[in-house]
Enzyme design. Structure first.
Site, PDB file in Angstrom:
ATOM      1  N   ASP A 115      -8.021  -5.014  -1.010  1.00  0.00           N
ATOM      2  CA  ASP A 115      -8.431  -5.788  -2.185  1.00  0.00           C
ATOM      3  C   ASP A 115      -8.110  -7.268  -2.093  1.00  0.00           C
ATOM      4  OD1 ASP A 115      -9.522  -3.682  -3.636  1.00  0.00           O
ATOM      5  OD2 ASP A 115      -7.545  -3.015  -4.276  1.00  0.00           O
ATOM      6  N   HIS A 117       0.840  -1.184   0.000  1.00  0.00           N
ATOM      7  CA  HIS A 117       0.000   0.000   0.000  1.00  0.00           C
ATOM      8  C   HIS A 117       0.873   1.231   0.000  1.00  0.00           C
ATOM      9  CE1 HIS A 117      -3.045   2.918   1.107  1.00  0.00           C
ATOM     10  NE2 HIS A 117      -3.901   2.051   0.622  1.00  0.00           N
TER      11      HIS A 117
HETATM   12  N1  CMC Z   1       4.400  -7.058  -4.900  1.00  0.00           N
HETATM   13  C1  CMC Z   1       5.757  -7.035  -4.961  1.00  0.00           C
HETATM   14  N2  CMC Z   1       6.513  -5.976  -4.640  1.00  0.00           N
HETATM   15  C2  CMC Z   1       5.872  -4.882  -4.215  1.00  0.00           C
HETATM   16  C3  CMC Z   1       4.478  -4.811  -4.113  1.00  0.00           C
HETATM   17  C4  CMC Z   1       3.732  -5.959  -4.464  1.00  0.00           C
HETATM   18  N3  CMC Z   1       2.395  -5.960  -4.409  1.00  0.00           N
HETATM   19  N4  CMC Z   1       4.118  -3.589  -3.677  1.00  0.00           N
HETATM   20  C5  CMC Z   1       5.256  -2.899  -3.513  1.00  0.00           C
HETATM   21  N5  CMC Z   1       6.325  -3.672  -3.839  1.00  0.00           N
HETATM   22  C6  CMC Z   1       7.737  -3.316  -3.742  1.00  0.00           C
HETATM   23  C7  CMC Z   1       8.112  -2.176  -4.650  1.00  0.00           C
HETATM   24  O1  CMC Z   1       8.498  -2.657  -5.926  1.00  0.00           O
HETATM   25  C8  CMC Z   1       9.263  -1.560  -3.888  1.00  0.00           C
HETATM   26  O2  CMC Z   1      10.374  -2.404  -4.043  1.00  0.00           O
HETATM   27  P1  CMC Z   1      11.887  -1.776  -4.029  1.00  0.00           P
HETATM   28  O3  CMC Z   1      12.015  -1.057  -2.722  1.00  0.00           O
HETATM   29  O4  CMC Z   1      12.763  -2.963  -4.164  1.00  0.00           O
HETATM   30  O5  CMC Z   1      11.927  -0.846  -5.210  1.00  0.00           O
HETATM   31  C9  CMC Z   1       8.834  -1.703  -2.439  1.00  0.00           C
HETATM   32  O6  CMC Z   1       7.943  -2.834  -2.413  1.00  0.00           O
HETATM   33  C10 CMC Z   1       8.146  -0.508  -1.832  1.00  0.00           C
HETATM   34  O7  CMC Z   1       7.040  -0.169  -2.612  1.00  0.00           O
HETATM   35  P2  CMC Z   1       6.055   0.976  -2.108  1.00  0.00           P
HETATM   36  O8  CMC Z   1       6.773   2.285  -2.170  1.00  0.00           O
HETATM   37  O9  CMC Z   1       5.491   0.564  -0.807  1.00  0.00           O
HETATM   38  O10 CMC Z   1       4.931   0.888  -3.166  1.00  0.00           O
HETATM   39  P3  CMC Z   1       4.188   2.080  -3.927  1.00  0.00           P
HETATM   40  O11 CMC Z   1       3.769   3.116  -2.975  1.00  0.00           O
HETATM   41  O12 CMC Z   1       4.975   2.475  -5.107  1.00  0.00           O
HETATM   42  O13 CMC Z   1       2.924   1.309  -4.485  1.00  0.00           O
HETATM   43  C11 CMC Z   1       0.986   0.004  -4.471  1.00  0.00           C
HETATM   44  C12 CMC Z   1       1.823   1.019  -3.691  1.00  0.00           C
HETATM   45  C13 CMC Z   1      -0.311  -0.233  -3.738  1.00  0.00           C
HETATM   46  C14 CMC Z   1       0.664   0.594  -5.862  1.00  0.00           C
HETATM   47  C15 CMC Z   1       1.802  -1.303  -4.597  1.00  0.00           C
HETATM   48  O14 CMC Z   1       2.022  -1.857  -3.333  1.00  0.00           O
HETATM   49  C16 CMC Z   1       1.162  -2.315  -5.523  1.00  0.00           C
HETATM   50  O15 CMC Z   1       1.348  -2.223  -6.730  1.00  0.00           O
HETATM   51  N6  CMC Z   1       0.378  -3.290  -4.973  1.00  0.00           N
HETATM   52  C17 CMC Z   1      -0.311  -4.236  -5.804  1.00  0.00           C
HETATM   53  C18 CMC Z   1      -1.557  -3.599  -6.353  1.00  0.00           C
HETATM   54  C19 CMC Z   1      -2.614  -3.449  -5.286  1.00  0.00           C
HETATM   55  O16 CMC Z   1      -2.899  -4.376  -4.538  1.00  0.00           O
HETATM   56  N7  CMC Z   1      -3.249  -2.263  -5.255  1.00  0.00           N
HETATM   57  C20 CMC Z   1      -4.344  -1.967  -4.331  1.00  0.00           C
HETATM   58  C21 CMC Z   1      -3.956  -0.905  -3.336  1.00  0.00           C
HETATM   59  S1  CMC Z   1      -5.135  -0.727  -2.003  1.00  0.00           S
HETATM   60  C22 CMC Z   1      -6.615  -0.241  -2.710  1.00  0.00           C
HETATM   61  C23 CMC Z   1      -6.507   0.913  -3.661  1.00  0.00           C
HETATM   62  O17 CMC Z   1      -5.850   1.914  -3.384  1.00  0.00           O
HETATM   63  O18 CMC Z   1      -7.153   0.836  -4.693  1.00  0.00           O
END
Ligand code: CMC
Length: 395
Positions: A329, A272
């Site tokens: 989700d 998240h």
């Molecule tokens: N699977 C694998 N790696 C992940 C994931 C995941 N689901 N989420 C984050 N990471 C990694 C990311 O690549 C980063 O790695 P590194 O530090 O090596 O570069 C690290 O974890 C930190 O990421 P973050 O800064 O916490 O993530 P973000 O703020 O860029 O993205 C997110 C947040 C929700 C878009 C992401 O976690 C994601 O894509 N999750 C999967 C999609 C999902 O379930 N979305 C629903 C979110 S909740 C409801 C909504 O808002 O709609």
């Protein structure tokens, strides 16, 4: 004047002051207007929480009744709008249909969507009730249309029962309300009611800040919601769980792929932008999955797969070190599936649930006398100044 720093994705930029939702991502705390999400999930229902989110207080019995009546009276959509449905291919993606049909509300009700804050706010109660109620009716209409089924007219019944009727009543058989199903639907919608400055809500505020009316701003929010990293994740989670089921795998392949760091392979329903802890909504839904399936006398192999996947991820260094936990989700699709809502409609369900939050945020923007148009700056990294070369002289 150069800008040396910028904040990728605005992750550390407060874009507004808001009185609606408090979110503490480190400690997994979510409150609407001060009320903890756990108490609302346990004791409130969607329409009451929608009122709270929009108006700032829990409604009195009188206010609750009036709000419910407005939702019922504004449930139907203009019969001309049916023609918009007819213009879509049967297999059109539901979110694509929803954005178009919701944006058409501004054209059907121009007197409520004048793009003049003062005038639009004078009709706010009506416009807000119309938006919530009609988005719900449109979603059910999309389902009926896609399946070649006749549309149902809304009935004089509570909000969630009306949705289930709009979806599932047939000319030969009225949908018979099942209290457990209504309760579970209420819970799912309530848990989505608002969530601070997420992508779609910020979009609603940004579009609203230009003076755009509520319906248009909502349509923009629905566009933002459609992406797989935001609202589209609930659909992607179910596709992932189904694929694991079909392959007879234990999820190892998805976990290994997620750890590769590629955005396309992320573990859906995990992580998240704000929570560095268990999403409190995921905890509530995860627990509700067992209760709902039990009450409906159903089992779902995808729930077992989801639990195993969660267990594996939460014992894996990659996810632990990055503080990636299940989000809202991860389990919501399993409940929706148990209620008979097809996967293709999941993100549109999110839109119904989030509509109060979008509306409340639009209202904050529209009522702020000191508000200004949202207009962030950038760090320019393109070519420095160069001179125009006529086409005949270009190599
Ligand atoms: N699977 C694998 N790696 C992940 C994931 C995941 N689901 N989420 C984050 N990471 C990694 C990311 O690549 C980063 O790695 P590194 O530090 O090596 O570069 C690290 O974890 C930190 O990421 P973050 O800064 O916490 O993530 P973000 O703020 O860029 O993205 C997110 C947040 C929700 C878009 C992401 O976690 C994601 O894509 N999750 C999967 C999609 C999902 O379930 N979305 C629903 C979110 S909740 C409801 C909504 O808002 O709609």
């Amino acid at each position: 004047t150069g800008y040396l720093f910028y904040d990728q994705g605005y992750g550390n930029t407060g874009s507004c002051e808001s009185q609606i939702t408090y979110l503490d991502g480190d400690n997994g705390i979510l409150r609407h207007r001060g009320y903890p999400i756990e108490q609302l999930a346990e004791q409130s229902e969607f329409v009451e929480t929608a009122y709270l989110v929009i108006y700032g207080e829990l409604p009195s019995p009188e206010q609750r009744k009036r709000f419910g009546t407005m939702l019922r009276e504004n449930a139907a959509i203009d019969t001309q709008m049916m023609r918009i449905f007819d213009g879509f291919p049967r297999g059109a993606p539901p979110m694509g249909m929803l954005t178009s049909i919701v944006s058409s509300l501004a054209a059907y009700y121009p007197h409520l969507a004048t793009n003049n804050f003062e005038k639009d706010l004078a009709n706010f109660d009506l416009t807000a009730a119309m938006a919530i109620s009609k988005i719900r009716t449109i979603v059910a209409g999309i389902y009926r249309y896609r399946h070649g089924l006749p549309f149902n007219y809304p009935k004089d019944v509570p909000f969630c029962d009306n949705f289930l009727h709009l979806m599932f009543s047939e000319p030969y058989k009225e949908y018979a309300a099942i209290p457990e199903v209504t309760r579970a639907l209420n819970l799912i919608l309530l848990l989505h009611a608002d969530h601070e400055q997420n992508c779609s809500t910020s979009t609603v505020r940004m579009v609203g800040s230009s003076g755009a009316n509520l319906f248009t701003s909502l349509a923009a929010g629905i566009c933002a919601l459609s992406g797989p990293l935001h609202g589209g994740a609930n659909t992607a989670v179910m596709q992932m769980l189904q694929a694991i089921h079909d392959e007879g795998d234990d999820g190892t392949r998805f976990i290994a792929a997620a750890k590769s760091g590629s955005k396309a392979n992320r573990l859906m329903g995990f992580g998240h932008a704000v929570y560095r802890n268990y999403d409190p909504r995921a905890r509530i839904i995860g627990h509700a999955c067992d209760v709902v399936l039990n009450k409906l006398g159903k089992t779902d192999p995808l729930l077992d797969i989801a639990k195993r996947l969660e267990h594996s991820a939460l014992n894996d260094e990659y996810f632990l070190s990055r503080k990636l936990y299940p989000n809202v989700d991860f389990y919501s699709g399993i409940i929706m599936r148990a209620l008979g809502i097809p996967t293709e409609l999941f993100t549109t369900m999110f839109a119904i649930g989030r509509s109060p939050g979008w509306i409340a945020n639009w209202k904050e923007v529209a009522s702020n006398p000191k508000g200004r148009i949202y207009r962030p700056r950038q760090v320019y990294v393109g070519p420095v100044k160069r001179d125009y070369v006529p086409i005949g002289k270009r190599g």
